[in-house]
Scaffold this motif. Structure first.
Motif, PDB file in Angstrom:
ATOM      1  N   MET A   1       0.835  -1.192   0.000  1.00 35.61           N
ATOM      2  CA  MET A   1       0.000   0.000   0.000  1.00 35.61           C
ATOM      3  C   MET A   1       0.869   1.241   0.000  1.00 35.61           C
ATOM      4  O   MET A   1       1.844   1.323   0.743  1.00 35.61           O
ATOM      5  N   SER A   2       0.516   2.233  -0.814  1.00 40.17           N
ATOM      6  CA  SER A   2       1.262   3.485  -0.892  1.00 40.17           C
ATOM      7  C   SER A   2       0.491   4.605  -0.196  1.00 40.17           C
ATOM      8  O   SER A   2      -0.714   4.496   0.044  1.00 40.17           O
ATOM      9  N   THR A   3       1.216   5.671   0.115  1.00 39.06           N
ATOM     10  CA  THR A   3       0.581   6.849   0.733  1.00 39.06           C
ATOM     11  C   THR A   3       0.887   8.061  -0.128  1.00 39.06           C
ATOM     12  O   THR A   3       1.996   8.202  -0.670  1.00 39.06           O
ATOM     13  N   TRP A   4      -0.114   8.984  -0.210  1.00 40.13           N
ATOM     14  CA  TRP A   4      -0.027  10.064  -1.185  1.00 40.13           C
ATOM     15  C   TRP A   4      -0.485  11.394  -0.587  1.00 40.13           C
ATOM     16  O   TRP A   4      -1.212  11.433   0.400  1.00 40.13           O
ATOM     17  N   LEU A   5      -0.064  12.441  -1.274  1.00 37.42           N
ATOM     18  CA  LEU A   5      -0.567  13.783  -0.989  1.00 37.42           C
ATOM     19  C   LEU A   5      -1.178  14.342  -2.272  1.00 37.42           C
ATOM     20  O   LEU A   5      -0.489  14.430  -3.297  1.00 37.42           O
ATOM     21  N   LEU A   6      -2.468  14.650  -2.246  1.00 36.95           N
ATOM     22  CA  LEU A   6      -3.144  15.280  -3.371  1.00 36.95           C
ATOM     23  C   LEU A   6      -3.133  16.791  -3.157  1.00 36.95           C
ATOM     24  O   LEU A   6      -3.395  17.267  -2.048  1.00 36.95           O
ATOM     25  N   SER A   7      -2.825  17.550  -4.192  1.00 34.20           N
ATOM     26  CA  SER A   7      -2.745  19.005  -4.041  1.00 34.20           C
ATOM     27  C   SER A   7      -3.841  19.700  -4.835  1.00 34.20           C
ATOM     28  O   SER A   7      -4.235  19.246  -5.913  1.00 34.20           O
ATOM     29  N   CYS A   8      -4.321  20.821  -4.277  1.00 34.93           N
ATOM     30  CA  CYS A   8      -5.367  21.624  -4.912  1.00 34.93           C
ATOM     31  C   CYS A   8      -4.863  23.045  -5.084  1.00 34.93           C
ATOM     32  O   CYS A   8      -4.426  23.683  -4.108  1.00 34.93           O
ATOM     33  N   ASN A   9      -4.917  23.556  -6.302  1.00 37.40           N
ATOM     34  CA  ASN A   9      -4.623  24.965  -6.566  1.00 37.40           C
ATOM     35  C   ASN A   9      -5.956  25.714  -6.538  1.00 37.40           C
ATOM     36  O   ASN A   9      -6.770  25.566  -7.438  1.00 37.40           O
ATOM     37  N   PRO A  10      -6.207  26.544  -5.489  1.00 36.57           N
ATOM     38  CA  PRO A  10      -7.518  27.192  -5.378  1.00 36.57           C
ATOM     39  C   PRO A  10      -7.816  28.165  -6.517  1.00 36.57           C
ATOM     40  O   PRO A  10      -8.971  28.543  -6.715  1.00 36.57           O
ATOM     41  N   HIS A 122       1.583  13.573  -4.960  1.00 38.23           N
ATOM     42  CA  HIS A 122       2.952  13.533  -4.443  1.00 38.23           C
ATOM     43  C   HIS A 122       3.065  12.263  -3.606  1.00 38.23           C
ATOM     44  O   HIS A 122       2.258  12.038  -2.705  1.00 38.23           O
ATOM     45  N   ARG A 123       4.065  11.462  -3.923  1.00 40.30           N
ATOM     46  CA  ARG A 123       4.260  10.236  -3.140  1.00 40.30           C
ATOM     47  C   ARG A 123       4.923  10.597  -1.808  1.00 40.30           C
ATOM     48  O   ARG A 123       5.879  11.380  -1.774  1.00 40.30           O
ATOM     49  N   LEU A 124       4.404  10.046  -0.715  1.00 46.37           N
ATOM     50  CA  LEU A 124       4.960  10.288   0.613  1.00 46.37           C
ATOM     51  C   LEU A 124       5.685   9.049   1.111  1.00 46.37           C
ATOM     52  O   LEU A 124       5.171   7.931   1.006  1.00 46.37           O
ATOM     53  N   LEU A 130       4.222   9.664   8.431  1.00 50.28           N
ATOM     54  CA  LEU A 130       4.148   9.720   9.884  1.00 50.28           C
ATOM     55  C   LEU A 130       4.164  11.163  10.370  1.00 50.28           C
ATOM     56  O   LEU A 130       3.404  11.546  11.267  1.00 50.28           O
ATOM     57  N   ALA A 131       5.015  11.992   9.767  1.00 47.82           N
ATOM     58  CA  ALA A 131       5.104  13.399  10.165  1.00 47.82           C
ATOM     59  C   ALA A 131       3.783  14.123   9.913  1.00 47.82           C
ATOM     60  O   ALA A 131       3.303  14.902  10.755  1.00 47.82           O
ATOM     61  N   VAL A 132       3.184  13.854   8.744  1.00 43.12           N
ATOM     62  CA  VAL A 132       1.908  14.502   8.416  1.00 43.12           C
ATOM     63  C   VAL A 132       0.828  14.065   9.390  1.00 43.12           C
ATOM     64  O   VAL A 132       0.044  14.887   9.892  1.00 43.12           O
ATOM     65  N   HIS A 133       0.754  12.775   9.684  1.00 44.06           N
ATOM     66  CA  HIS A 133      -0.313  12.304  10.568  1.00 44.06           C
ATOM     67  C   HIS A 133      -0.102  12.734  12.009  1.00 44.06           C
ATOM     68  O   HIS A 133      -1.075  12.947  12.736  1.00 44.06           O
ATOM     69  N   GLU A 134       1.121  12.879  12.439  1.00 38.60           N
ATOM     70  CA  GLU A 134       1.345  13.425  13.779  1.00 38.60           C
ATOM     71  C   GLU A 134       0.886  14.874  13.847  1.00 38.60           C
ATOM     72  O   GLU A 134       0.305  15.316  14.851  1.00 38.60           O
TER      73      GLU A 134
END
Length: 454
Positions: A1-10, A122-124, A130-134
């Motif tokens: 399983m991979s973990t990701w960051l999806l980005s939004c340009n408002p 963005h692949r995390l 862990l840093a993001v979830h903390e």
């Protein structure tokens, strides 16, 4: 399983509008790793811009698919795209700000910080995830660095020494900590056009900063409006100087964060626009019924020379010629109450904005509205004063079921009917020379109820 960051340009996709309209976020466009995203992968959603940060987290429910996006929330036609289906598990109440993640050494190589305009996802790495979830846990949970509980009292100078911010402002943004300290003081606020109010549903309407001219959404006001986006917690305090009392953590009403109203500026004058923030309590916040009525009397300044009265002012007695007379009457009555051994009170943050109240040695409360009178405004002032003091008495009814009401005016009214009218509704109408009626009740008034019910 991979973990990701999806980005939004408002600037390209109106995520706020999407959420405001009640739309369910069920997919997101992806420009990279199209063959790698898969069902069960977890993600966090990042919004760019001046207050960039993480706003939600969830999981993918399938592989990427190709198609044309629905254009309603796009700034233009992006053309056919790859989409990954997803479920949002949680929209964060407080955004995890970019600065908090940028200060974590585990995020030093994160592409969202080094290449923020690269396409999603963005692949995390495991460490980055862990840093993001903390950081999310800090945002969602209790602030371990904050050790005040609702009801605690603290000297304001000590408060700022511990958490930062300016001791001079009613709205104080704390640079060293993720807090915005806001201070309310009903006893002095109305002098500057600040009419903060508690509401029956437990919410609180807080007037923004700016004593003269129309208030604008800048500085402290802007900080309150954007507190979710910046990850700042709103901390409300009763009092403005000396010792203040903590009233807990609050947040803005998501559907109607603020309204605009009209109020006189500091010292009187033409009405100006003010911002009234709609605050909702978070967790164990103190609400109005739990707070004792009143605080030690604070005498208003009688030497203020306000501008001429404005006909549409919310209370004509608080502007123009009447203001200094009003304050003189109020201060003299408070001094008389104290001379007679009563505890003179000004309204506290949880109280309606009465002029004066007093409590006897057995705890019985009397709430008072003060009105100046001239031949031209007598009827209007008596009408307004009677309505106000009845409203104050009603608002305090749960906390002080037997509170008496007094309407204290500059002189004896020209018509006896006003005395009779007040008596019929249980209000004592009195003026200088009739102090005994104000402090010990009208003997005739005490007879009236039994006469009417017999």
């Amino acid at each position: 399983m991979s973990t990701w960051l999806l980005s939004c340009n408002p600037k390209k996709f109106d995520l706020e509008g999407h959420r405001r309209d009640g739309e369910v976020l069920s997919s997101w466009t992806v420009a990279r790793y199209v063959g790698d995203v898969a069902a069960g992968d977890e993600f966090v959603l990042w919004v760019g811009g001046p207050n960039a940060g993480v706003v939600a987290y969830g999981r993918f429910t399938g592989a990427a698919e190709y198609g044309q996006p629905e254009l309603r929330y796009w700034a233009g036609d992006p053309g056919p795209r790859h989409f990954v289906p997803l479920v949002v598990d949680k929209w964060l109440d407080l955004r995890v700000p970019k600065g908090r993640l940028a200060g974590d050494p585990r995020m030093a190589a994160a592409t969202i910080l080094r290449q923020p305009f690269a396409g999603s996802p963005h692949r995390l790495t495991d460490e980055e995830w862990l840093a993001v979830h903390e950081a999310i846990e800090v945002s969602e949970g209790a602030d371990l660095a904050w050790d005040l509980n609702p009801g605690d009292e603290i000297r304001r100078v000590e408060l700022h020494a511990r958490f930062g911010g300016s001791s001079q402002n009613g709205i104080s943004t704390c640079g060293p900590t993720d807090n915005i300290l806001i201070f309310t003081a009903a006893s002095s606020g109305h002098q500057h056009g600040y009419y903060d109010t508690w509401n029956e549903d437990g919410t609180f309407h807080y007037t923004g900063e700016g004593q003269t001219g129309s208030q604008r959404m800048v500085r402290g006001n802007k900080a309150i409006l954007e507190h979710r986006e910046t990850g700042k917690r709103l901390r409300l305090f009763d009092g403005a100087r000396g010792t203040v009392r903590y009233l807990g953590e609050w947040t803005l009403d998501a559907e109607e964060p603020y309204t605009e109203d009209e109020a006189p500026p500091s010292g009187g004058g033409d009405l100006r626009k003010v911002i009234r923030f709609h605050l909702v309590p978070v967790k164990a916040t103190i609400t109005a019924p739990e707070v004792e009525i009143g605080q030690d009397y604070v005498a208003p300044d009688e030497t203020v020379a306000p501008a001429p009265a404005t006909p549409s002012a919310p209370d004509p007695d608080l502007v123009g010629r009447n203001l200094s007379t009003h304050r003189r009457l109020q201060n003299l009555l408070a001094a008389e109450a104290q001379r007679r051994g009563f505890a003179a009170l000004s309204p506290d943050v949880s109280d309606p904005d009465f002029d004066l109240a007093w409590r006897d040695d057995e705890g019985r409360l009397t709430v008072c509205e003060v009105k100046s009178l001239t031949p031209a405004n007598e009827a209007r002032q008596l009408r307004a004063g009677l309505g106000q003091v009845l409203d104050y008495q009603d608002q305090l009814s749960e906390r002080a079921p037997e509170a008496s009401a007094v309407l204290w005016v500059e002189r004896e009214p020209s018509e006896q009917r006003w005395v009779n009218l007040c008596r019929r509704v249980g209000v004592t109408l009195a003026w200088p020379g009739e102090e005994e009626s104000a402090f010990h009740g009208d003997k005739d008034e005490l007879k009236t109820p039994s006469r009417e019910t017999s």
